[in-house]
Design a protein around this motif. Structure first.
Motif, PDB file in Angstrom:
ATOM      1  N   ARG A   1      -2.825 -26.157  -6.817  1.00  0.00           N
ATOM      2  CA  ARG A   1      -2.112 -27.190  -7.579  1.00  0.00           C
ATOM      3  C   ARG A   1      -0.787 -27.564  -6.913  1.00  0.00           C
ATOM      4  O   ARG A   1       0.107 -28.105  -7.553  1.00  0.00           O
ATOM      5  N   ARG A   2      -0.642 -27.234  -5.648  1.00  0.00           N
ATOM      6  CA  ARG A   2       0.516 -27.603  -4.815  1.00  0.00           C
ATOM      7  C   ARG A   2       1.775 -26.820  -5.162  1.00  0.00           C
ATOM      8  O   ARG A   2       2.881 -27.278  -4.868  1.00  0.00           O
ATOM      9  N   GLU A   3       1.663 -25.687  -5.761  1.00  0.00           N
ATOM     10  CA  GLU A   3       2.819 -24.842  -6.045  1.00  0.00           C
ATOM     11  C   GLU A   3       2.959 -23.835  -4.898  1.00  0.00           C
ATOM     12  O   GLU A   3       2.538 -22.686  -5.004  1.00  0.00           O
ATOM     13  N   HIS A   4       3.568 -24.291  -3.795  1.00  0.00           N
ATOM     14  CA  HIS A   4       3.674 -23.491  -2.589  1.00  0.00           C
ATOM     15  C   HIS A   4       5.055 -22.848  -2.484  1.00  0.00           C
ATOM     16  O   HIS A   4       6.026 -23.299  -3.105  1.00  0.00           O
ATOM     17  N   ALA A   5       5.129 -21.813  -1.653  1.00  0.00           N
ATOM     18  CA  ALA A   5       6.392 -21.084  -1.474  1.00  0.00           C
ATOM     19  C   ALA A   5       7.472 -21.964  -0.869  1.00  0.00           C
ATOM     20  O   ALA A   5       8.668 -21.758  -1.111  1.00  0.00           O
ATOM     21  N   ILE A   6       7.078 -22.981  -0.104  1.00  0.00           N
ATOM     22  CA  ILE A   6       8.050 -23.835   0.571  1.00  0.00           C
ATOM     23  C   ILE A   6       8.902 -24.611  -0.425  1.00  0.00           C
ATOM     24  O   ILE A   6      10.030 -25.032  -0.106  1.00  0.00           O
TER      25      ILE A   6
ATOM     26  N   THR B   1      16.534 -30.427   1.773  1.00  0.00           N
ATOM     27  CA  THR B   1      15.702 -29.955   2.879  1.00  0.00           C
ATOM     28  C   THR B   1      14.267 -30.439   2.728  1.00  0.00           C
ATOM     29  O   THR B   1      13.782 -30.682   1.611  1.00  0.00           O
ATOM     30  N   ALA B   2      13.602 -30.551   3.852  1.00  0.00           N
ATOM     31  CA  ALA B   2      12.195 -30.954   3.848  1.00  0.00           C
ATOM     32  C   ALA B   2      11.339 -29.833   3.265  1.00  0.00           C
ATOM     33  O   ALA B   2      11.578 -28.650   3.521  1.00  0.00           O
ATOM     34  N   LYS B   3      10.367 -30.211   2.476  1.00  0.00           N
ATOM     35  CA  LYS B   3       9.430 -29.249   1.874  1.00  0.00           C
ATOM     36  C   LYS B   3       8.022 -29.802   2.077  1.00  0.00           C
ATOM     37  O   LYS B   3       7.431 -30.421   1.185  1.00  0.00           O
ATOM     38  N   ILE B   4       7.519 -29.593   3.275  1.00  0.00           N
ATOM     39  CA  ILE B   4       6.219 -30.142   3.660  1.00  0.00           C
ATOM     40  C   ILE B   4       5.106 -29.274   3.079  1.00  0.00           C
ATOM     41  O   ILE B   4       5.044 -28.071   3.333  1.00  0.00           O
ATOM     42  N   ILE B   5       4.232 -29.888   2.284  1.00  0.00           N
ATOM     43  CA  ILE B   5       3.110 -29.193   1.658  1.00  0.00           C
ATOM     44  C   ILE B   5       1.814 -29.662   2.308  1.00  0.00           C
ATOM     45  O   ILE B   5       1.538 -30.865   2.358  1.00  0.00           O
TER      46      ILE B   5
ATOM     47  N   LEU C   1       7.734 -23.675   9.155  1.00  0.00           N
ATOM     48  CA  LEU C   1       8.112 -24.081  10.511  1.00  0.00           C
ATOM     49  C   LEU C   1       8.197 -25.600  10.631  1.00  0.00           C
ATOM     50  O   LEU C   1       9.160 -26.144  11.190  1.00  0.00           O
ATOM     51  N   LEU C   2       7.215 -26.288  10.068  1.00  0.00           N
ATOM     52  CA  LEU C   2       7.229 -27.754  10.133  1.00  0.00           C
ATOM     53  C   LEU C   2       8.393 -28.330   9.335  1.00  0.00           C
ATOM     54  O   LEU C   2       9.006 -29.327   9.752  1.00  0.00           O
ATOM     55  N   SER C   3       8.714 -27.734   8.201  1.00  0.00           N
ATOM     56  CA  SER C   3       9.829 -28.225   7.386  1.00  0.00           C
ATOM     57  C   SER C   3      11.161 -28.057   8.122  1.00  0.00           C
ATOM     58  O   SER C   3      12.020 -28.952   8.103  1.00  0.00           O
ATOM     59  N   LYS C   4      11.358 -26.905   8.773  1.00  0.00           N
ATOM     60  CA  LYS C   4      12.587 -26.682   9.529  1.00  0.00           C
ATOM     61  C   LYS C   4      12.682 -27.619  10.724  1.00  0.00           C
ATOM     62  O   LYS C   4      13.767 -28.112  11.060  1.00  0.00           O
TER      63      LYS C   4
ATOM     64  N   VAL D   1      15.209 -32.350  13.320  1.00  0.00           N
ATOM     65  CA  VAL D   1      15.130 -33.705  13.873  1.00  0.00           C
ATOM     66  C   VAL D   1      16.040 -34.648  13.100  1.00  0.00           C
ATOM     67  O   VAL D   1      16.772 -35.465  13.672  1.00  0.00           O
ATOM     68  N   THR D   2      16.042 -34.525  11.760  1.00  0.00           N
ATOM     69  CA  THR D   2      16.829 -35.431  10.916  1.00  0.00           C
ATOM     70  C   THR D   2      18.331 -35.221  11.090  1.00  0.00           C
ATOM     71  O   THR D   2      19.105 -36.182  11.226  1.00  0.00           O
TER      72      THR D   2
END
Length: 452
Positions: free
Chosen positions: A32-37, A52-56, A222-225, A230-231
């Protein structure tokens, strides 16, 4: 509770069920998209709060769909006695068992267990109910014998407890801990499908999804960081002044503005030189491990290209997937055998008797959804048939284009009879035409005065 006979409440609170339901809840929350990120904190950047980015990534859903479709997207094939197979195929069609098989495979792949109850509906149609994993509490005694089953859920609106207790001979329904209905159990206890990989309590299957969640958390982190780097540091770097301190603040929108500095001072942007190769190495390795654990060819989800699509390369590409799914197929075949026994009981109640010899001839075959060179397979089977090493019925059983062997055999026989009738009719037509031509010739001779 025990004095009133409500032993089931204490049963569902046992450690084995608490541990299993906790695992199921963790998987449900993740899907249900409840991820640790999502717990990643924000930080201050240039005097403002930077979100911060929170890529799911929902790759796990795709993997569950892939394995479910691989096992059961093609309907299973029943083989054995021709008449019984034809009848069972009609039962499967009326009861929508192709969809039921998909549901069983999805539950088994997602949670390591699946539960199915076979029954007669109000229209006397044989159907199956797939009981949700989080509502299922199979009960077994100290010897490991499966003796009863509890289906429990809490009403979302009234918050009342609901129980359905399955015994081998009856089914009891409780609402708010009060017995409201009792029905005769015409089949037996719900069928319990369990994966071969076992959890802490060895009666329950271990969901392989739990092996993938930590890897996916690492990839998302890793992708979120990287996205934040980049931003902030590449697209929006910090301005740094060296030398005597300036009392006024540096504007955020520095582009197009002239900044006067004291003699000997310096201004520059602090941007990050990212080590692209190191980041790519780590990310690629994690993704490689992810697909290895998931037993999914990376090309399926667009991670690589397949340059050689020969039969050999396809077999090698799907070998790990085949080995993974065969364990689930073995568990499902065992459950399907129990399902057929229950169907036999219901058919006998409806007055249809099936002998042991005929019933024992029935077997279930899975048609996995793997790309194959059908032309090569059919050519090899044709060669065996011409050599007398394979029957026509076996070819139909193994053909990916047919699911009902008995119906196909009937159609072939009907076509053969029709062709024989057409051939016989054509022969009679030819004979009649020859006779008519001979008669016409005699008439013409008589008209011309050439008759004897």
């Amino acid at each position: 509770m025990g004095d009133n006979g409500y032993w089931f409440e204490s049963e569902i609170k046992k450690n084995k069920h608490v541990d299993r339901i906790s695992r199921i809840s963790s998987i449900d929350e993740y899907l249900r998209r409840e991820h640790a990120i999502l717990a990643r904190p924000n930080f201050e950047f240039k005097g403002k709060t930077f979100e911060t980015a929170k890529i799911i990534l929902q790759t796990l859903k795709s993997i569950i769909r892939f394995h479910t479709g691989y096992i059961c997207s093609n309907p299973v094939s029943l083989t054995g006695d021709k008449e019984l197979v034809s009848f069972l195929n009609k039962v499967y069609k009326k009861g929508s068992y192709n969809k039921t098989d998909m549901e069983v495979a999805k539950e088994l792949v997602s949670y390591g267990d699946a539960f199915e109850y076979v029954y007669l509906d109000d229209n006397d149609i044989i159907r199956s109910k797939i009981i949700r994993n989080k509502d299922s509490y199979p009960v077994y005694d100290g010897h490991g014998t499966y003796i009863s089953f509890i289906e429990y859920w809490k009403d979302e609106e009234t918050r009342e407890d609901n129980y359905v207790i399955y015994y081998p001979d009856r089914v009891e329904v409780y609402e708010n801990q009060k017995l409201v209905d009792t029905k005769v159990n015409l089949t037996g206890l719900p069928i319990w499908y369990s994966a071969m990989d076992k959890s802490r309590y060895d009666k329950f299957g271990d969901p392989f999804i739990l092996d993938l969640i930590p890897l996916m958390d690492t990839i998302e982190n890793l992708l979120s960081k990287l996205d934040d780097a980049v931003t902030t540091l590449s697209l929006n770097p910090l301005g740094v002044v060296s030398g005597q301190r300036i009392d006024s603040s540096i504007p955020n929108n520095i582009v197009g503005t002239v900044l006067n500095l004291e003699d000997g001072s310096d201004f520059k942007y602090a941007s990050a030189d990212m080590d692209r190769d190191s980041i790519k190495l780590e990310l690629d390795y994690i993704i490689q491990q992810f697909f290895s654990v998931a037993c999914v060819p990376s090309s399926i989800l667009g991670q690589s290209n397949v340059s050689n699509v020969s039969e050999t390369s396809i077999t090698m590409l799907y070998q790990q997937t085949d080995n993974f799914c065969k364990q689930y197929i073995a568990s499902m075949q065992e459950g399907f055998a129990k399902r057929l026994e229950y169907m036999r009981k219901l058919l006998e109640i409806k007055g249809i008797t099936i002998t042991d010899e005929v019933f024992d001839s029935i077997s279930v075959s899975f048609n996995v959804n793997r790309p194959v060179d059908n032309k090569s397979d059919m050519k090899n089977m044709k060669m065996q048939h011409e050599c007398g090493a394979m029957s026509k019925q076996t070819i139909i059983d193994r053909s990916p284009y047919t699911t009902d062997t008995s119906l196909e055999m009937e159609r072939i026989e009907a076509e053969r009879i029709k062709e024989e009738q057409n051939t016989s009719g054509d022969s009679q037509e030819v004979n009649r035409t020859d006779a008519d031509m001979e008669t016409d010739s005699k008439l013409e001779n008589m008209i011309d005065g050439k008759a004897d």
